[in-house]
Design a protein around this motif. Structure first.
Motif, mmCIF file in Angstrom:
data_model
loop_
_atom_site.group_PDB
_atom_site.id
_atom_site.type_symbol
_atom_site.label_atom_id
_atom_site.label_comp_id
_atom_site.label_asym_id
_atom_site.label_seq_id
_atom_site.Cartn_x
_atom_site.Cartn_y
_atom_site.Cartn_z
ATOM 1 N N GLU A 49 35.168 37.583 31.151
ATOM 2 C CA GLU A 49 36.465 37.127 30.651
ATOM 3 C C GLU A 49 37.406 36.709 31.778
ATOM 4 O O GLU A 49 38.408 36.048 31.524
ATOM 5 N N VAL A 50 37.097 37.115 32.998
ATOM 6 C CA VAL A 50 37.953 36.764 34.129
ATOM 7 C C VAL A 50 37.096 36.080 35.192
ATOM 8 O O VAL A 50 35.872 36.053 35.110
ATOM 9 N N SER A 51 37.737 35.549 36.193
ATOM 10 C CA SER A 51 37.028 34.792 37.225
ATOM 11 C C SER A 51 36.192 35.701 38.117
ATOM 12 O O SER A 51 36.411 36.913 38.195
ATOM 13 N N ASP A 52 35.247 35.073 38.829
ATOM 14 C CA ASP A 52 34.459 35.813 39.807
ATOM 15 C C ASP A 52 35.369 36.440 40.865
ATOM 16 O O ASP A 52 35.155 37.580 41.294
ATOM 17 N N ALA A 53 36.380 35.683 41.289
ATOM 18 C CA ALA A 53 37.305 36.181 42.312
ATOM 19 C C ALA A 53 38.047 37.426 41.838
ATOM 20 O O ALA A 53 38.242 38.383 42.594
ATOM 21 N N ASP A 54 38.456 37.434 40.559
ATOM 22 C CA ASP A 54 39.163 38.595 40.011
ATOM 23 C C ASP A 54 38.227 39.794 39.883
ATOM 24 O O ASP A 54 38.614 40.928 40.196
ATOM 25 N N ARG A 55 36.999 39.566 39.441
ATOM 26 C CA ARG A 55 36.045 40.673 39.324
ATOM 27 C C ARG A 55 35.776 41.304 40.685
ATOM 28 O O ARG A 55 35.720 42.529 40.816
ATOM 29 N N LEU A 56 35.621 40.465 41.698
ATOM 30 C CA LEU A 56 35.355 40.963 43.044
ATOM 31 C C LEU A 56 36.560 41.712 43.601
ATOM 32 O O LEU A 56 36.419 42.783 44.197
ATOM 33 N N GLU A 57 37.759 41.171 43.399
ATOM 34 C CA GLU A 57 38.951 41.815 43.939
ATOM 35 C C GLU A 57 39.200 43.162 43.258
ATOM 36 O O GLU A 57 39.564 44.146 43.931
ATOM 37 N N MET A 58 38.991 43.256 41.934
ATOM 38 C CA MET A 58 39.143 44.536 41.243
ATOM 39 C C MET A 58 38.154 45.555 41.790
ATOM 40 O O MET A 58 38.486 46.732 41.975
ATOM 41 N N LEU A 59 36.935 45.099 42.058
ATOM 42 C CA LEU A 59 35.919 45.998 42.611
ATOM 43 C C LEU A 59 36.318 46.477 44.000
ATOM 44 O O LEU A 59 36.180 47.669 44.330
ATOM 45 N N ARG A 60 36.836 45.571 44.820
ATOM 46 C CA ARG A 60 37.280 45.951 46.161
ATOM 47 C C ARG A 60 38.399 46.983 46.095
ATOM 48 O O ARG A 60 38.432 47.938 46.884
ATOM 49 N N ILE A 61 39.314 46.811 45.154
ATOM 50 C CA ILE A 61 40.413 47.762 44.997
ATOM 51 C C ILE A 61 39.873 49.129 44.590
ATOM 52 O O ILE A 61 40.250 50.165 45.161
ATOM 53 N N ALA A 62 38.983 49.139 43.606
ATOM 54 C CA ALA A 62 38.433 50.406 43.109
ATOM 55 C C ALA A 62 37.668 51.140 44.193
ATOM 56 O O ALA A 62 37.785 52.368 44.343
ATOM 57 N N VAL A 63 36.889 50.403 44.979
ATOM 58 C CA VAL A 63 36.116 51.010 46.063
ATOM 59 C C VAL A 63 37.062 51.560 47.134
ATOM 60 O O VAL A 63 36.882 52.683 47.619
ATOM 61 N N ALA A 64 38.067 50.795 47.496
ATOM 62 C CA ALA A 64 39.005 51.237 48.525
ATOM 63 C C ALA A 64 39.732 52.507 48.105
ATOM 64 O O ALA A 64 39.988 53.392 48.933
#
Length: 217
Positions: A49-64
């Motif tokens: 439902e969202v862009s690849d960039a948004d999926r990646l950035e959310m993942l980076r935030i969660a991991v951090a």
């Protein structure tokens, strides 16, 4: 020998269940790191439902937000112009890291359909597999499809020592986590109340600030 876990998925959005799997695999299998990487979704499947960039950035935030340097978010698959099957992803990783013990992490639902994956035998030839069992679920070999029963009999390792670069099959008891990305998206569309129980504060803030899943501040 470096021991590296690979956890792929749509992460649409990433939630506490995904992070919990990565942390549990890290501890139970004594891995050096776990790589979480969003899939490039093939055209014939329901798109994120969202862009690849948004999926990646959310993942980076969660991991951090875990504060664990052993967890890493990767755009390895997203950098590819075309969809790669799991076996193709692992073969490319293996080419880059021939001496690393790779551990592909999946849930029980995926394992029960594993024999229908493209070139599924190549996965175990290229990496180990760690399957997260449902809490309280007893997996009986006699109930498995013939192909999975054969893999179970040949590759099962009952302790959690990763000693080979590939070929081991491990089952890990997962902690109860009663949410899916689909349910979470619906919750977010309804205003997001309660979503903070299932995702990191930073990811929820990102969703709200960027108006993802029909949700806006």
């Amino acid at each position: 020998m470096i021991k590296k876990g690979i956890l792929g998925g749509s992460f649409d959005p990433v939630h506490a269940g995904h992070i919990g799997m990565a942390l549990t695999a890290l501890q139970e299998l004594e891995l050096d790191e776990v790589i979480l990487q969003p899939n490039r979704i093939p055209y014939y499947k329901k798109q994120a439902e969202v862009s690849d960039a948004d999926r990646l950035e959310m993942l980076r935030i969660a991991v951090a937000e875990t504060g664990r340097k052993e967890l890493l978010a990767s755009d390895f698959e997203l950098r590819e112009k075309e969809y790669l099957s799991t076996s193709e992803v692992l073969l490319r990783l293996r080419k880059n890291e021939p001496e690393t013990a790779l551990v592909f992490i999946m849930g029980m639902d995926s394992w029960l359909y594993f024999h229908k994956w493209r070139n599924y035998k190549t996965v175990l030839e290229t990496a180990n597999i760690a399957v997260f069992n449902r809490p309280g679920h007893v997996l009986k070999q006699e109930d498995l499809p013939e192909e999975l029963a054969e893999l179970h009999g040949r590759h099962l390792i009952t302790d959690h020592s990763v000693i080979n670069r590939s070929g081991g099959l491990y089952f890990i008891e997962s902690r109860p986590f009663d949410i899916s990305s689909t349910t979470l998206r619906n919750l977010l569309r309804e205003g997001g109340s309660g979503a903070e129980e299932y995702m990191s504060a930073g990811v929820l803030k990102y969703i709200m600030e960027h108006g993802l899943y029909g949700n806006r501040l």
